[in-house]
Write an enzyme that holds these catalytic residues in place. Structure first.
Site, PDB file in Angstrom:
ATOM      1  N   GLY A   1      11.799   1.088   2.763  1.00  0.00           N
ATOM      2  CA  GLY A   1      11.010  -0.135   2.843  1.00  0.00           C
ATOM      3  C   GLY A   1       9.635   0.057   2.240  1.00  0.00           C
ATOM      4  O   GLY A   1       9.267   1.154   1.817  1.00  0.00           O
TER       5      GLY A   1
ATOM      6  N   ILE B   1       0.821  -1.217   0.000  1.00  0.00           N
ATOM      7  CA  ILE B   1       0.000   0.000   0.000  1.00  0.00           C
ATOM      8  C   ILE B   1       0.851   1.261   0.000  1.00  0.00           C
ATOM      9  O   ILE B   1       0.326   2.368   0.016  1.00  0.00           O
ATOM     10  CB  ILE B   1      -0.955   0.023   1.205  1.00  0.00           C
ATOM     11  CG1 ILE B   1      -0.174  -0.103   2.517  1.00  0.00           C
ATOM     12  CG2 ILE B   1      -1.996  -1.073   1.091  1.00  0.00           C
ATOM     13  CD1 ILE B   1      -1.040   0.027   3.767  1.00  0.00           C
ATOM     14  N   GLY B   2       2.156   1.103  -0.032  1.00  0.00           N
ATOM     15  CA  GLY B   2       3.012   2.290  -0.069  1.00  0.00           C
ATOM     16  C   GLY B   2       4.471   1.918   0.040  1.00  0.00           C
ATOM     17  O   GLY B   2       4.828   0.826   0.484  1.00  0.00           O
ATOM     18  N   THR B   3       5.304   2.822  -0.407  1.00  0.00           N
ATOM     19  CA  THR B   3       6.746   2.615  -0.340  1.00  0.00           C
ATOM     20  C   THR B   3       7.390   3.848   0.275  1.00  0.00           C
ATOM     21  O   THR B   3       7.113   4.969  -0.141  1.00  0.00           O
ATOM     22  CB  THR B   3       7.330   2.378  -1.748  1.00  0.00           C
ATOM     23  OG1 THR B   3       6.706   1.237  -2.318  1.00  0.00           O
ATOM     24  CG2 THR B   3       8.820   2.141  -1.670  1.00  0.00           C
ATOM     25  N   GLY B   4       8.222   3.617   1.281  1.00  0.00           N
ATOM     26  CA  GLY B   4       8.907   4.720   1.947  1.00  0.00           C
ATOM     27  C   GLY B   4      10.357   4.795   1.544  1.00  0.00           C
ATOM     28  O   GLY B   4      10.787   4.185   0.566  1.00  0.00           O
TER      29      GLY B   4
ATOM     30  N   LYS C   1       5.635  -2.862   7.831  1.00  0.00           N
ATOM     31  CA  LYS C   1       6.715  -2.148   7.152  1.00  0.00           C
ATOM     32  C   LYS C   1       7.877  -3.117   6.980  1.00  0.00           C
ATOM     33  O   LYS C   1       8.468  -3.570   7.958  1.00  0.00           O
ATOM     34  CB  LYS C   1       7.177  -0.928   7.946  1.00  0.00           C
ATOM     35  CG  LYS C   1       8.276  -0.140   7.218  1.00  0.00           C
ATOM     36  CD  LYS C   1       8.934   0.893   8.109  1.00  0.00           C
ATOM     37  CE  LYS C   1       8.055   2.086   8.341  1.00  0.00           C
ATOM     38  NZ  LYS C   1       8.791   3.172   9.065  1.00  0.00           N
TER      39      LYS C   1
ATOM     40  N   ASP D   1      11.505  14.310  13.381  1.00  0.00           N
ATOM     41  CA  ASP D   1      10.971  14.331  12.010  1.00  0.00           C
ATOM     42  C   ASP D   1       9.449  14.459  12.026  1.00  0.00           C
ATOM     43  O   ASP D   1       8.731  13.695  11.377  1.00  0.00           O
ATOM     44  CB  ASP D   1      11.390  13.068  11.262  1.00  0.00           C
ATOM     45  CG  ASP D   1      11.200  13.208   9.746  1.00  0.00           C
ATOM     46  OD1 ASP D   1      10.938  14.343   9.279  1.00  0.00           O
ATOM     47  OD2 ASP D   1      11.293  12.198   9.029  1.00  0.00           O
TER      48      ASP D   1
ATOM     49  N   VAL E   1       5.320  -0.816   2.662  1.00  0.00           N
ATOM     50  CA  VAL E   1       4.279  -1.049   3.657  1.00  0.00           C
ATOM     51  C   VAL E   1       3.208  -1.928   3.038  1.00  0.00           C
ATOM     52  O   VAL E   1       2.743  -1.676   1.914  1.00  0.00           O
ATOM     53  CB  VAL E   1       3.668   0.283   4.148  1.00  0.00           C
ATOM     54  CG1 VAL E   1       2.591   0.017   5.205  1.00  0.00           C
ATOM     55  CG2 VAL E   1       4.751   1.187   4.718  1.00  0.00           C
TER      56      VAL E   1
END
Length: 575
Positions: A284, A278-281, A300, A400, A286
């Protein structure tokens, strides 16, 4: 632009496929388009560029998109130095014509066998085919001396002799491989030889006993003991030595009933299939997983290559360190983790609405985030930061705080996430540090002092509070506030002029007062001198009993009034 040589388009939100007009440039071209939202097949125009005399494409990077379909068959005709198509959903066979110095096709859905032609490429220095569905045997690589990764496929048979110098991690996740590498079973030579070898093992290691039993009981007991000893010996003889791990094994999973099993995680994501991503950071991906209990969690997962980098490994362990020790209703909950150099992931409470940044960037979603919910988000974040700064010993500084690291659940309640760069404040240390965080949220004093304090989080919180009111990052307003001419430049700017135009102006004086209150808090947190900023404890306490500073409509409230307001000026606010 006939002289254009390099065009960098990576890390954007480009959602269509590679524009065909880019493929008609006549000079050499680097085309990095990694980390976008491109969908559909790789454009077939790419494969005919050399034939048309247009282009010698030396660098093609389309990693971390949503590209699907097959690789165009004639793409191997291009003179590529690097081909990176990793982290997509490309399927089919790998074309045998691929001819590049560096090839990364990892984290896709490739099937079939590894082309035997790869073994004859004299200039191949990097080949990463990990995390696919490749089958068959590994070809002989006659000239390969670079980096190789074939892990997590369905390869079988013997690991070629010429590749035995690689680490076991190169081949892990292929349960049917064998060879003389630690952690893999030896390859059988032939059935007859195996039977003869096993016979010799028994003959050499079991004592020859001649016994005339006097009772059936002693005979059966003796036979049973010999059988157990033989099985124990055989199990020990055939069991491979455990592979050494760089990071060691650390595994712990829990939740409200303590019953999340590792197998449930693998099953819930089909071994981290990309369709659950559902996502990329930054370091890594997710994944969303549904456990057998029906509970939904977010995972994650650290990519293997990132896991080998000390900075990413440290960030991952930092998150575990902090989130296992702190509990607050506005801090994301960690349900468990697995730390192993072959598989590293964290298990979080799932946040249905995603990040605050995402919500504010989509008009339909932003409208759902009305003024009441926005004030509550600011309030929730303030309580969580106050808890970290004053209820944890030693204090924790997040470092952050940004809209990307504020997650929202289905009720649009806020949770602070991503503690990878967090730090404990040591009263016996200078707390000097390198600058980390997100551009636009970092406290200005860090640039010259390199000393982290709670006031760094206070500044970031001020930026976040304004962003929530404005619906976008307050970049220009921030510059105005911190410039020496700020009083005159915002003298005639009214509060309603900077509020998110996608929402209707607040109708009640109570809501207008709450918005003005948030603005006063934000301006106080953005003061240039760290000691002049309030503490998060005082901010949190003010939010418990909001006292609207000005009870007039927002179009009658000027920013200069809010900036100069005397709220949060007591001595207690600055300690």
């Amino acid at each position: 632009m006939t002289n254009l040589i390099e065009l960098q388009l990576d890390s954007n939100h480009i959602s269509n496929s590679t524009p065909s007009s880019l493929l008609h440039l006549r000079n050499s071209l680097h085309l990095p388009m990694a980390s976008n939202l491109s969908e559909g097949p790789i454009p077939h125009e790419i494969e005919s560029l050399n034939a048309l005399g247009y282009l010698v494409l030396v660098y093609l990077n389309l990693e971390n998109n949503n590209l699907s379909g097959r690789i165009p068959l004639r793409i191997g005709g291009l003179c590529l130095n690097q081909l990176d198509l990793s982290h997509n959903i490309i399927s089919g066979d790998i074309p045998s014509q691929l001819n590049s110095q560096n090839i990364d096709l990892s984290h896709n859905l490739f099937q079939g066998v590894i082309p035997s032609q790869f073994g004859n490429l004299t200039h191949l220095s990097i080949l990463d085919l990990s995390w696919n569905n490749l089958t068959g045997t590994i070809p002989e690589f006659l000239f390969f001396v670079g980096n190789l990764n074939l892990s997590f496929n369905s390869l079988r048979g013997q690991i070629p002799y010429g590749l035995l110098h690689f680490a076991p991690e190169t081949f892990t996740g292929n349960k049917d491989l064998c060879g003389s590498i630690q952690g893999f079973r030896p390859c059988p030579s032939s059935p007859n030889v195996n039977r003869e070898r096993n016979s010799k093992v028994v003959k050499q290691n079991l004592p020859i006993v001649i016994l005339v039993p006097t009772s059936l009981f002693f005979v059966s007991t003796f036979v049973l003991v010999i059988f157990i000893l033989f099985r124990r010996y055989r199990a020990k003889a055939l069991k491979p030595d455990p592979s050494p791990t760089k990071n060691g094994d650390l595994f712990s999973i829990w939740n409200f009933d303590g019953k999340i099993a590792f197998e449930d995680i693998i099953k819930g994501t089909e071994d981290f299939d990309i369709k659950y991503c559902i996502g990329t950071g930054g370091y890594g991906s997710v994944y969303r997983a549904i456990l057998p209990s029906g509970k939904v969690v977010a995972l994650k997962k650290l990519h293997r290559l990132e896991a080998e980098q000390p900075a990413y490994d440290t960030s991952f362990r930092n998150e575990i360190k902090f989130l296992t020790e702190i509990r607050h209703k506005n801090i994301v909950k960690l349900h468990g983790f697995c730390l192993h150099n072959r598989c590293m992931f964290l298990i979080y409470e799932y946040m249905e609405k995603g990040s605050l940044f995402y919500i504010l960037s989509i008009d339909e979603e932003a409208v759902e985030l009305d003024w009441t919910k926005r004030v509550n988000i600011v309030k929730g974040v303030s309580h969580a930061l106050s808890y970290m700064h004053y209820d944890c010993n030693p204090p924790i500084v997040h470092r952050d705080i940004s809209s990307n690291n504020i997650l929202l659940n289905s009720e649009l309640e806020a949770f602070i996430a991503d503690f990878g760069t967090s730090r404990l404040l040591d009263p016996n240390s200078s707390n000097r540090t390198v600058i980390v965080g997100t551009d636009g949220y970092i406290a200005p004093e860090l640039a010259y002092s390199l000393v982290v304090t709670e006031k760094c989080d206070v500044y970031s919180f001020g930026v976040l509070a304004l962003e929530i009111l404005m619906g976008k990052h307050p970049g220009e307003l921030l510059s105005t506030l911190t410039s020496s001419s700020s009083p005159s430049s915002i003298q005639n700017v009214m509060l309603n002029e900077v509020l998110d135009p996608r929402l209707s102006p607040p109708r009640s004086r109570k809501m207008a007062g709450d918005i003005a209150f948030v603005a006063v808090i934000a301006f106080a947190c953005l003061r240039a001198k760290p000691k002049a900023r309030p503490t998060m404890k005082s901010v949190s306490q003010e939010f418990l009993h909001i006292k609207s500073p000005i009870l007039v409509p927002v179009h009658e409230i000027s920013l200069i009034e809010l900036k100069n307001h005397e709220m949060l000026t007591s001595g207690e606010s600055y300690k």
